[in-house]
Structures are given as C-alpha cells and as structure tokens.
Design an enzyme around this catalytic site. Structure first.
Site, PDB file in Angstrom:
ATOM      1  N   CYS A  49       0.834  -1.206   0.000  1.00  0.00           N
ATOM      2  CA  CYS A  49       0.000   0.000   0.000  1.00  0.00           C
ATOM      3  C   CYS A  49       0.870   1.257   0.000  1.00  0.00           C
ATOM      4  O   CYS A  49       1.730   1.423   0.873  1.00  0.00           O
ATOM      5  CB  CYS A  49      -0.915   0.005   1.229  1.00  0.00           C
ATOM      6  SG  CYS A  49      -1.797   1.569   1.471  1.00  0.00           S
ATOM      7  N   CYS A  52       0.464   3.338   3.521  1.00  0.00           N
ATOM      8  CA  CYS A  52       0.846   2.829   4.836  1.00  0.00           C
ATOM      9  C   CYS A  52       2.176   3.428   5.300  1.00  0.00           C
ATOM     10  O   CYS A  52       3.032   3.781   4.471  1.00  0.00           O
ATOM     11  CB  CYS A  52       0.948   1.298   4.792  1.00  0.00           C
ATOM     12  SG  CYS A  52      -0.633   0.438   4.925  1.00  0.00           S
ATOM     13  N   HIS A 114      -4.271   0.426   8.023  1.00  0.00           N
ATOM     14  CA  HIS A 114      -4.790   0.213   6.679  1.00  0.00           C
ATOM     15  C   HIS A 114      -6.265  -0.167   6.674  1.00  0.00           C
ATOM     16  O   HIS A 114      -6.966   0.074   5.683  1.00  0.00           O
ATOM     17  CB  HIS A 114      -3.957  -0.902   6.016  1.00  0.00           C
ATOM     18  CG  HIS A 114      -4.287  -1.176   4.594  1.00  0.00           C
ATOM     19  ND1 HIS A 114      -3.921  -0.336   3.565  1.00  0.00           N
ATOM     20  CD2 HIS A 114      -4.963  -2.211   4.021  1.00  0.00           C
ATOM     21  CE1 HIS A 114      -4.336  -0.836   2.412  1.00  0.00           C
ATOM     22  NE2 HIS A 114      -4.968  -1.966   2.658  1.00  0.00           N
ATOM     23  N   ASN A 152     -13.679  10.385  -0.761  1.00  0.00           N
ATOM     24  CA  ASN A 152     -14.424   9.387  -1.525  1.00  0.00           C
ATOM     25  C   ASN A 152     -14.182   8.046  -0.847  1.00  0.00           C
ATOM     26  O   ASN A 152     -13.052   7.569  -0.801  1.00  0.00           O
ATOM     27  CB  ASN A 152     -13.954   9.323  -2.980  1.00  0.00           C
ATOM     28  CG  ASN A 152     -14.237  10.608  -3.727  1.00  0.00           C
ATOM     29  OD1 ASN A 152     -15.293  11.203  -3.571  1.00  0.00           O
ATOM     30  ND2 ASN A 152     -13.290  11.051  -4.531  1.00  0.00           N
ATOM     31  N   SER A 160      -9.934   3.862  -5.532  1.00  0.00           N
ATOM     32  CA  SER A 160      -9.147   2.684  -5.901  1.00  0.00           C
ATOM     33  C   SER A 160      -8.165   2.276  -4.810  1.00  0.00           C
ATOM     34  O   SER A 160      -7.530   1.225  -4.909  1.00  0.00           O
ATOM     35  CB  SER A 160      -8.369   2.960  -7.196  1.00  0.00           C
ATOM     36  OG  SER A 160      -7.520   4.082  -7.042  1.00  0.00           O
ATOM     37  N   HIS A 163      -6.830   2.077   1.691  1.00  0.00           N
ATOM     38  CA  HIS A 163      -6.345   2.713   2.912  1.00  0.00           C
ATOM     39  C   HIS A 163      -7.159   3.977   3.169  1.00  0.00           C
ATOM     40  O   HIS A 163      -7.247   4.852   2.309  1.00  0.00           O
ATOM     41  CB  HIS A 163      -4.866   3.069   2.777  1.00  0.00           C
ATOM     42  CG  HIS A 163      -4.223   3.478   4.068  1.00  0.00           C
ATOM     43  ND1 HIS A 163      -3.224   2.745   4.665  1.00  0.00           N
ATOM     44  CD2 HIS A 163      -4.447   4.535   4.889  1.00  0.00           C
ATOM     45  CE1 HIS A 163      -2.849   3.330   5.787  1.00  0.00           C
ATOM     46  NE2 HIS A 163      -3.586   4.428   5.944  1.00  0.00           N
ATOM     47  N   HIS A 165      -8.470   7.403   3.536  1.00  0.00           N
ATOM     48  CA  HIS A 165      -7.831   8.682   3.254  1.00  0.00           C
ATOM     49  C   HIS A 165      -8.831   9.648   2.629  1.00  0.00           C
ATOM     50  O   HIS A 165      -9.893   9.261   2.164  1.00  0.00           O
ATOM     51  CB  HIS A 165      -6.642   8.494   2.299  1.00  0.00           C
ATOM     52  CG  HIS A 165      -7.045   8.130   0.890  1.00  0.00           C
ATOM     53  ND1 HIS A 165      -7.493   6.862   0.550  1.00  0.00           N
ATOM     54  CD2 HIS A 165      -7.100   8.853  -0.252  1.00  0.00           C
ATOM     55  CE1 HIS A 165      -7.778   6.823  -0.735  1.00  0.00           C
ATOM     56  NE2 HIS A 165      -7.557   8.019  -1.248  1.00  0.00           N
ATOM     57  N   GLN A 167      -8.883  13.847   0.592  1.00  0.00           N
ATOM     58  CA  GLN A 167      -8.084  14.729  -0.252  1.00  0.00           C
ATOM     59  C   GLN A 167      -8.365  16.181   0.091  1.00  0.00           C
ATOM     60  O   GLN A 167      -9.399  16.512   0.655  1.00  0.00           O
ATOM     61  CB  GLN A 167      -8.383  14.478  -1.728  1.00  0.00           C
ATOM     62  CG  GLN A 167      -8.061  13.068  -2.196  1.00  0.00           C
ATOM     63  CD  GLN A 167      -8.237  12.906  -3.696  1.00  0.00           C
ATOM     64  OE1 GLN A 167      -7.633  13.629  -4.483  1.00  0.00           O
ATOM     65  NE2 GLN A 167      -9.071  11.948  -4.091  1.00  0.00           N
TER      66      GLN A 167
END
Length: 353
Positions: A49, A52, A114, A152, A160, A163, A165, A167
């Site tokens: 990943c 990570c 994760h 998202n 896609s 993990h 997250h 933006q």
C-alpha cells in the site's frame, strides 16, 4: 394530503435546484437488505500500500512512520502550482471560453492503520483528523480562495485505494458548487439579515423529524431537499464560517458527530458504507464580511437497498432534475434507528442503540 404521501418537488435553498419526490413508490415498511455484503477483511498493514507508514510511493518518496494522520502532495494531482498559457481567443469567447487556473492537491491519510475507516477510529484519532483538516485549511487559505476538503469512500465511489484517506484541493477560483452556495446564501442574507443555514438549523431543531444527531456544537440532518437516498448535512450550530475558527471544544464535538454519523451509516447494511463527503468553507481572503456563511459538510452516499445496490443518477436525473422515492423523513428514521455501536464491535450480539 401530506408531503409524505403525495408526489411533489422540494427546493434546495443552497443551490436553487429542485428535487422530484415520489414517496408513493417507496413509502412501505423497511425490510432491510437481502443481498450479502462484501465482508472482505483488510490487514492492519499492507506492505504494497502506498499510503501505509514507511512504504514507498509511486514517485519514490517514502512515508514517515506516522502515528495519526499524514498529508502529502498528490503524486498525480489534478491541479498544478503554476498556470499554463491559454490562447487569448478563448479567454473572451462566449462559446469556447477558457480560463487560467492553478492550485495544489494533497492526500490525507486518516490513520496509519490500513483497515480502519473513520467510524472505527478512537475519539482521539478522530480529533487528530479534524485538527489536520484545520491545519491544512489554515495554511492553504493564505494562498487560495477555495479550499476543498473531501473524501471518496469505497470502490463504488471510484476510490481505488482502500487505505482510509481523503483529499484536499486548493485553488484561487471558486468551484462551481461553492460559488452557487455563496450566491444563494448571500441573496438570503441580503433579504432577511440572517444566515440561511443558521435559520435552517433552528427550523430543523424545532421539527426534529429529520435530525440524525445533535450535540452542543453540531447538527446532523437528512436535509429536506436531499437527493441521494441517505444524504446528510453536517452543520455548525455556531457562528462559524470556516475551519480556521474552530476551537478545541468544537473540534472535540465534531469528532463525536463524525463517529456517530459514520457508524450509523455502516450499521444500515452492516458494511463499510460508501459515500462522497466534503466540507464547504466560506471563500477565503476576499476582504469582506462572510456572515452569510456557515461551515458545513455534505455526505452523498449512493447505497439504496443493500451494500451492493445503489441509486444511479441517470435518465431523468441527468436530463431533468434529481428524483427520489425514499423520502428524506423515511431515510432519517432509518438513520435514527441505526445503532451508534459499530456492527463489527457487536458481531454475534444484539445491537444496542
């Protein structure tokens, strides 16, 4: 005949757009999901990943061994820090108009783990998420008028990378949605002398039908004009226009609101509930009073009947206007009934609300 029994339209005062509501098509007892959810189990740390801790990203840089959040410049950002030259003809053409733009795109890891999404984080970790949003806003708003903080969640929303997250995109121009909301809120303020969302909070508090959660500083409702099945609006109850104004108590109670809302989402279908969410702050550095604004977040989840059945905005929605069968009030009642204890923590037990 009441709104809950008749076909009607509802207006979104933040955008001026209308939504067609057809409650007679879906106002029947809620039977819950019939499809099995995707119960893929993620590991706590994935060596492949790029988000990570200590792992290497596509550009060759390595992540630090972070303990809470981690923010870095998006290796494939949609905006660039400098403007490119555009043909002069396009700058003033009514039919082929273009404009310069520049900005920054950042990725924000919510946790080093994760496999832990927002509802699975402890309170102090959620406070760290909110504090990082604030720190990023404080920095970027010094250079840019518009700072968009969003997430998202889930493959169904085009994410896609599993993990957890979000933006942060920042640019000088006002994004279309923020520009529309700015205009609508300012028009309301000029007519009434009060903030649109401040008045809306009071009316939703008095009604209570669509309220999902409320604490000292925050209110979560299924908005009267909701377009998505379980859409919610997370609102500051205080006179707050942007992240930079939040104090420690407001950050603490916002973490609580996020925990409750996202946990309820996951518990509707016993799955990691997909959505797109984003914060709308008042435009920064315009040198004018922004009292017509209130800080708020939109949650747009597509899931309709199960972990795998989503509402599609197609046909009439794309060519006419948004349409929904499940009324905002029915959706709110489902969210109200959802447990505040995450389903993973009560596996094999009865849920307690």
């Amino acid at each position: 005949m009441s709104l809950l029994a008749s076909t009607h339209r509802r207006k979104n005062p933040l955008t001026g757009r209308w939504i067609l509501v057809s409650p007679h098509r879906n106002n029947r007892p809620w039977l819950g999901a019939t499809e099995a959810p995707n119960n893929t189990t993620l590991v706590n740390y994935d060596e492949a990943c790029p988000l990570c801790p200590t792992n290497t990203r596509a550009n060759g840089e390595s992540n630090p061994d972070y303990k809470y959040t981690h923010v870095f410049n998006n290796d494939f950002g949609a905006l660039t820090p400098s403007c490119n030259d555009l043909p002069a003809d396009n700058l003033n053409d009514d039919l082929f108009s273009a404009d310069h733009t520049s900005g920054e795109c950042r990725v924000m890891c919510f946790s080093p783990e994760h496999n832990k999404t927002l509802p699975e984080l402890e309170h102090d970790a959620l406070c760290a998420v909110v504090a990082t949003w604030q720190a990023q806003y404080n920095e970027l708003s010094q250079r840019y008028q518009c700072v968009q903080v969003f997430e998202n969640k889930g493959e169904i929303m085009g994410c896609s990378q599993p993990h957890p997250h979000g933006q942060i995109w920042a640019h000088q121009h006002l994004s279309t949605e923020v520009d529309i909301e700015d205009t609508q809120q300012l028009d309301y303020f000029n007519k009434r002398g009060t903030a649109l969302l401040a008045d809306y909070v009071k009316k939703e508090q008095a009604d209570g039908t669509r309220t999902v959660f409320e604490n000292t500083h925050w209110l979560v409702v299924v908005p009267f004009w909701a377009a998505w099945p379980f859409e919610t609006l997370l609102l500051s109850k205080d006179n707050v226009q942007h992240f930079g104004q939040l104090n420690s108590t407001q950050i603490d109670t916002l973490a609580e609101a996020l925990k409750v809302l996202t946990t309820k989402y996951d518990n509707i279908f016993n799955c990691s509930f997909a959505y797109s969410m984003g914060w709308h702050n008042a435009p920064a550095n315009r040198g004018q009073d922004e009292q017509h604004w209130r800080l708020h977040a939109h949650f747009y989840p597509p899931l309709l009947r199960s972990a795998s059945i989503k509402k599609h905005m197609v046909g009439y929605e794309m060519l006419g206007e948004s349409q929904r069968d499940l009324s905002a009030e029915t959706a709110a009642s489902i969210l109200q009934a959802a447990s505040t204890t995450h389903y993973k923590a009560t596996a094999g037990k009865n849920h307690d609300t």
